[in-house]
Write an enzyme that holds these catalytic residues in place. Sequence first.
Site, short mmCIF file in Angstrom:
data_model
loop_
_atom_site.label_atom_id
_atom_site.label_comp_id
_atom_site.label_asym_id
_atom_site.label_seq_id
_atom_site.Cartn_x
_atom_site.Cartn_y
_atom_site.Cartn_z
N ASP A 1 0.85 -1.19 0.00
CA ASP A 1 0.00 0.00 0.00
C ASP A 1 0.89 1.25 0.00
O ASP A 1 1.83 1.36 0.80
CB ASP A 1 -0.88 -0.05 1.27
CG ASP A 1 -1.97 1.00 1.26
OD1 ASP A 1 -2.41 1.41 0.16
OD2 ASP A 1 -2.41 1.41 2.36
N GLY A 12 -9.00 5.77 1.06
CA GLY A 12 -9.70 6.59 2.05
C GLY A 12 -11.18 6.24 2.12
O GLY A 12 -12.03 7.12 2.24
N ASN A 60 -10.26 0.48 -0.38
CA ASN A 60 -9.25 0.39 0.69
C ASN A 60 -9.85 0.72 2.05
O ASN A 60 -10.46 1.78 2.23
CB ASN A 60 -8.13 1.39 0.43
CG ASN A 60 -7.18 0.93 -0.64
OD1 ASN A 60 -7.45 -0.04 -1.34
ND2 ASN A 60 -6.06 1.61 -0.77
N HIS A 66 -7.81 9.99 3.76
CA HIS A 66 -7.35 8.98 4.72
C HIS A 66 -7.70 9.40 6.16
O HIS A 66 -7.74 10.59 6.46
CB HIS A 66 -5.83 8.80 4.61
CG HIS A 66 -5.42 8.15 3.33
ND1 HIS A 66 -4.75 8.80 2.33
CD2 HIS A 66 -5.60 6.88 2.88
CE1 HIS A 66 -4.52 7.97 1.33
NE2 HIS A 66 -5.03 6.79 1.63
N GLY A 67 -7.91 8.42 7.02
CA GLY A 67 -8.11 8.70 8.43
C GLY A 67 -9.58 8.73 8.85
O GLY A 67 -10.47 8.34 8.08
P1 13P Z 1 -9.07 4.77 5.38
O1 13P Z 1 -8.23 5.66 6.24
O2 13P Z 1 -10.32 5.47 4.94
O3 13P Z 1 -9.35 3.45 5.96
O4 13P Z 1 -8.22 4.52 4.01
C1 13P Z 1 -7.26 3.50 3.95
C2 13P Z 1 -6.45 3.56 2.71
O5 13P Z 1 -6.74 4.23 1.74
C3 13P Z 1 -5.23 2.73 2.67
O6 13P Z 1 -4.49 2.95 1.54
O1 G3H Z 2 -3.35 5.01 3.66
C1 G3H Z 2 -2.71 4.66 4.63
C2 G3H Z 2 -3.05 3.44 5.38
O2 G3H Z 2 -4.13 3.69 6.26
C3 G3H Z 2 -1.86 2.88 6.08
O3 G3H Z 2 -1.54 3.67 7.19
O4 G3H Z 2 0.87 4.17 6.79
O5 G3H Z 2 -0.16 4.37 9.08
O6 G3H Z 2 0.24 2.12 8.05
P1 G3H Z 2 -0.05 3.59 7.83
ZN ZN Z 3 -4.58 4.95 0.77
#
Ligand code: 13P
Ligand code: G3H
Ligand code: ZN
Length: 309
Positions: free
Chosen positions: A82, A212, A254, A180-181
Amino acid sequence: MPLVNSREMFKKAYEGGYAIGAFNVNNMEIIQGIVEGAQEENAPLILQVSAGARKYANHTYLMKLIEAAEATSGLNIVVHLDHGPDYETCKSVIDGGFTSVMIDGSHLPFEENITITRKVVEYAHDRNVTVEAELGRLAGVEDDIKVSQEDSSYTRPEEVEEFVKRTGCDSLAIAIGTSHGAYKFKGEAKLRFDILKEVGLRLPGFPIVLHGASSVMPEYVKMINQFGGKLGDAKGVPEEMLRQAASMAVCKINIDSDLRLAFTALIRKHFAEHPDHFDPRQYLSEARTALKDMVRHKIVHVLGCDGKA
Ligand code: 13P
Ligand code: G3H
Ligand code: ZN
């Protein structure tokens, strides 16, 4: 079943109008919860590992756990990097057994994004590994890097054909308003479905990825707030919007924040109810079961990939 790349999975998902869940993994209980959920729903599965997860848990540990998951479940599983930050990381995970990688050049100028993506594609395709790239930039937090709302940008549909043609990538992550988040929308949730539709028309049959995409499920936010956490008005992508995206060109959705929230909520609840406990097996098994139930819910009610393994 061996670990597989994403090619066949995405082809079937595109044709069937559903999406595959790509769940972020960081430890054994998270892997087990996700895999048990997918197994019970007979669903295809992508387990994805960020650079941060590799740093936390060690590449070999995660790889062996995922191999164990594949061997015990009999499911088709893709093991995916990822947000690959650079060529070296992509090469390293490919050499270490991953079947799919993302090279995230979304912060780079268009030509530089093409150059680095093309380089990863050449290395990956020679080894039967599929590549996800990204055009447009999401807001939010990933791997300690915070992208502000002002620095985020929607994908420009007029760029996608040239990008895909020149890079040879196998799937494309686009920015349509998710982030994200756990704090995705201040007011009403808004996604640019017009952009997704136009990208779909310009790239017929080509798999699109939505990052996200956690819904920041209210029951877990409520539970965390109830048992001493402070998540305030955390808000995610409404599930009906994700279902709509899955019925369009989106083949990979994701999910990380929803896993974190469910896991944390159950651990907080456990300690509130059993302040005398100190055996990790007691609180981790409840957290693992919550993940399994949450993943089953996503598979059946959001992704639509139940029974498609
Ligand atoms: P979320 O923070 O919405 O779960 O997104 C995760 C993501 O895009 C990981 O690549
Ligand atoms: O998009 C990011 C994912 O939620 C992974 O998060 O880099 O903190 O492992 P991380
Ligand atoms: Zn992502």
